[in-house]
Design a protein around this motif. Structure first.
Motif, PDB file in Angstrom:
ATOM      1  N   LEU A 100       0.833  -1.206   0.000  1.00 50.52           N
ATOM      2  CA  LEU A 100       0.000   0.000   0.000  1.00 50.52           C
ATOM      3  C   LEU A 100       0.863   1.250   0.000  1.00 50.52           C
ATOM      4  N   PHE A 101       1.877   1.275   0.849  1.00 43.74           N
ATOM      5  CA  PHE A 101       2.791   2.414   0.899  1.00 43.74           C
ATOM      6  C   PHE A 101       3.420   2.634  -0.476  1.00 43.74           C
ATOM      7  N   THR A 102       3.810   1.541  -1.123  1.00 42.61           N
ATOM      8  CA  THR A 102       4.427   1.633  -2.445  1.00 42.61           C
ATOM      9  C   THR A 102       3.444   2.194  -3.471  1.00 42.61           C
ATOM     10  N   ALA A 103       2.197   1.716  -3.433  1.00 44.34           N
ATOM     11  CA  ALA A 103       1.190   2.212  -4.372  1.00 44.34           C
ATOM     12  C   ALA A 103       0.917   3.692  -4.151  1.00 44.34           C
ATOM     13  N   VAL A 104       0.864   4.116  -2.889  1.00 44.42           N
ATOM     14  CA  VAL A 104       0.663   5.530  -2.579  1.00 44.42           C
ATOM     15  C   VAL A 104       1.836   6.354  -3.078  1.00 44.42           C
ATOM     16  N   SER A 105       3.042   5.883  -2.840  1.00 42.43           N
ATOM     17  CA  SER A 105       4.256   6.612  -3.249  1.00 42.43           C
ATOM     18  C   SER A 105       4.316   6.819  -4.754  1.00 42.43           C
ATOM     19  N   HIS A 106       3.772   5.864  -5.506  1.00 43.36           N
ATOM     20  CA  HIS A 106       3.794   5.969  -6.966  1.00 43.36           C
ATOM     21  C   HIS A 106       2.501   6.560  -7.529  1.00 43.36           C
ATOM     22  N   GLY A 107       1.569   6.891  -6.659  1.00 40.68           N
ATOM     23  CA  GLY A 107       0.349   7.551  -7.114  1.00 40.68           C
ATOM     24  C   GLY A 107      -0.635   6.678  -7.852  1.00 40.68           C
ATOM     25  N   HIS A 108      -0.658   5.375  -7.546  1.00 39.15           N
ATOM     26  CA  HIS A 108      -1.560   4.454  -8.246  1.00 39.15           C
ATOM     27  C   HIS A 108      -2.868   4.300  -7.459  1.00 39.15           C
ATOM     28  N   LEU A 109      -3.820   5.157  -7.759  1.00 42.26           N
ATOM     29  CA  LEU A 109      -5.070   5.220  -7.003  1.00 42.26           C
ATOM     30  C   LEU A 109      -5.845   3.903  -7.048  1.00 42.26           C
ATOM     31  N   ASP A 110      -5.973   3.291  -8.231  1.00 44.46           N
ATOM     32  CA  ASP A 110      -6.739   2.057  -8.345  1.00 44.46           C
ATOM     33  C   ASP A 110      -6.126   0.941  -7.490  1.00 44.46           C
ATOM     34  N   CYS A 111      -4.808   0.874  -7.477  1.00 41.63           N
ATOM     35  CA  CYS A 111      -4.135  -0.139  -6.651  1.00 41.63           C
ATOM     36  C   CYS A 111      -4.366   0.139  -5.169  1.00 41.63           C
ATOM     37  N   VAL A 112      -4.339   1.416  -4.806  1.00 43.76           N
ATOM     38  CA  VAL A 112      -4.600   1.790  -3.416  1.00 43.76           C
ATOM     39  C   VAL A 112      -5.987   1.309  -3.006  1.00 43.76           C
ATOM     40  N   ARG A 113      -6.979   1.548  -3.848  1.00 38.49           N
ATOM     41  CA  ARG A 113      -8.350   1.138  -3.532  1.00 38.49           C
ATOM     42  C   ARG A 113      -8.459  -0.368  -3.354  1.00 38.49           C
ATOM     43  N   VAL A 114      -7.864  -1.118  -4.282  1.00 35.80           N
ATOM     44  CA  VAL A 114      -7.959  -2.580  -4.222  1.00 35.80           C
ATOM     45  C   VAL A 114      -7.268  -3.107  -2.969  1.00 35.80           C
ATOM     46  N   LEU A 115      -6.107  -2.573  -2.646  1.00 34.98           N
ATOM     47  CA  LEU A 115      -5.380  -3.030  -1.462  1.00 34.98           C
ATOM     48  C   LEU A 115      -6.149  -2.727  -0.178  1.00 34.98           C
ATOM     49  N   LEU A 116      -6.738  -1.538  -0.109  1.00 38.32           N
ATOM     50  CA  LEU A 116      -7.522  -1.185   1.077  1.00 38.32           C
ATOM     51  C   LEU A 116      -8.751  -2.071   1.201  1.00 38.32           C
ATOM     52  N   GLU A 117      -9.413  -2.352   0.084  1.00 41.49           N
ATOM     53  CA  GLU A 117     -10.586  -3.226   0.110  1.00 41.49           C
ATOM     54  C   GLU A 117     -10.204  -4.651   0.482  1.00 41.49           C
ATOM     55  N   ALA A 118      -8.946  -5.017   0.210  1.00 43.03           N
ATOM     56  CA  ALA A 118      -8.468  -6.356   0.567  1.00 43.03           C
ATOM     57  C   ALA A 118      -7.998  -6.431   2.015  1.00 43.03           C
TER      58      ALA A 118
END
Length: 308
Positions: A100-118
């Motif tokens: 999640l930290f990595t997805a946030v750092s790279h600005g990947h919103l869709d990945c952030v959403r999926v990880l949080l939902e998981a």
């Protein structure tokens, strides 16, 4: 930092125990993720010889899991395949950063959403000095910040720093970063989710080492932030009597200073004070969303949510 923290960090630095003959399986998984080939990745993970390495750290630079690699490249379909096959959503790399930290750092919103939902922890790892919220506030990623706060991330989080760095710690909150980097939308969003406008003047542990910290109001004035930052801090209940304005900043030509001086000369309305009391009570009860359930006119609900 206690012994448990040190032990955990050292364990992250240890090389994987698998034999060199197993590197082919790891490389195949990583290559499928790198190529954004979710079909091949799914086929590999259906085989036990590959699936047992789903949470293994490998690769050049910062060794990480396939999930971290997918998060860093924003390869959403691969991310979803890995999670469907049971990848550890909060696996750590050698820097104690989660996917999640990595997805946030790279600005990947869709990945952030999926990880949080998981079920990813919105605060990242307790073993990392930074946090996803701090990163999003610094980068001005308001949509990502909204997702994090909506999933329960702490709006008042600070970087984990040793006590001898107390002066730095007092200027390490999300509000501070959003202000100095000029991200007004993030600044307002943090306040709406309960960020303390006096956060750097309320931590007793830090105040024991820095008895007269620079308030957030002073920080905004010092960095020549737009007047909107000052007004938001006033509206959200910042202690307007804490800042000690330097002589060279007391000119009424400065719009921010003028707003602060006006607030000191004019008491807040009863309506505004009632809003502060209600919002604080709901946040203390960890039920900020209960504003929408109050049996009051919709106009007052909008006022409580600072939409008027």
């Amino acid at each position: 930092m206690n012994l448990m923290d040190i032990t955990k960090i050292l364990s992250l630095l240890q090389p994987e125990e698998e034999e060199d003959t197993d590197t082919g399986e790891k490389q195949a998984l990583n290559q499928a993720v790198y190529d954004n080939d979710s079909y091949t990745l799914d086929q590999l993970l259906c085989q036990e010889r590959y699936k047992r390495f789903i949470n293994s750290r490998s690769g050049w630079g910062v060794p990480g899991t396939p999930l971290r690699l997918a998060a860093s490249y924003g390869h959403l379909s691969c991310l979803q395949v890995l999670l469907a096959h049971g990848a550890d959503v909060d696996s750590l790399d050698v820097k104690a950063q989660t996917p999640l930290f990595t997805a946030v750092s790279h600005g990947h919103l869709d990945c952030v959403r999926v990880l949080l939902e998981a079920g990813a922890c919105p605060g990242g790892s307790i073993y990392n000095n930074c946090s996803p919220v701090l990163t999003a506030a610094r980068d001005g990623s308001v949509a990502i910040l909204q997702e994090l706060l909506g999933h329960g991330a702490e709006a008042n989080v600070k970087a984990k720093l040793p006590m001898w760095a107390s002066n730095i710690a007092l200027c390490s909150g999300p509000l501070y970063l959003a202000a100095v980097y000029g991200h007004l939308d993030c600044f307002r969003l943090l306040l709406l989710h309960g960020a303390d406008p006096d956060y750097n003047c309320t931590d007793k542990g830090l105040l024991a080492h820095v008895p007269q910290p620079r308030t957030l109001l002073e920080v905004c004035l010092h960095h020549n932030c737009e007047p909107e930052y000052i007004q938001l801090l006033i509206d959200f209940g910042a202690n307007i009597y804490l800042p000690s304005l330097p002589l060279d900043m007391t000119s009424k030509d400065d719009k921010g200073v003028a707003l602060l001086l006006q607030a000191r000369a004019t008491p807040q309305s009863l309506l505004s004070q009632a809003r502060l009391v209600i919002r604080r009570a709901l946040h203390q009860a960890s039920q900020p969303e209960a504003i929408d359930q109050l049996d009051i006119p919709s106009m007052l609900i909008s006022y409580l949510k600072h939409q008027l």
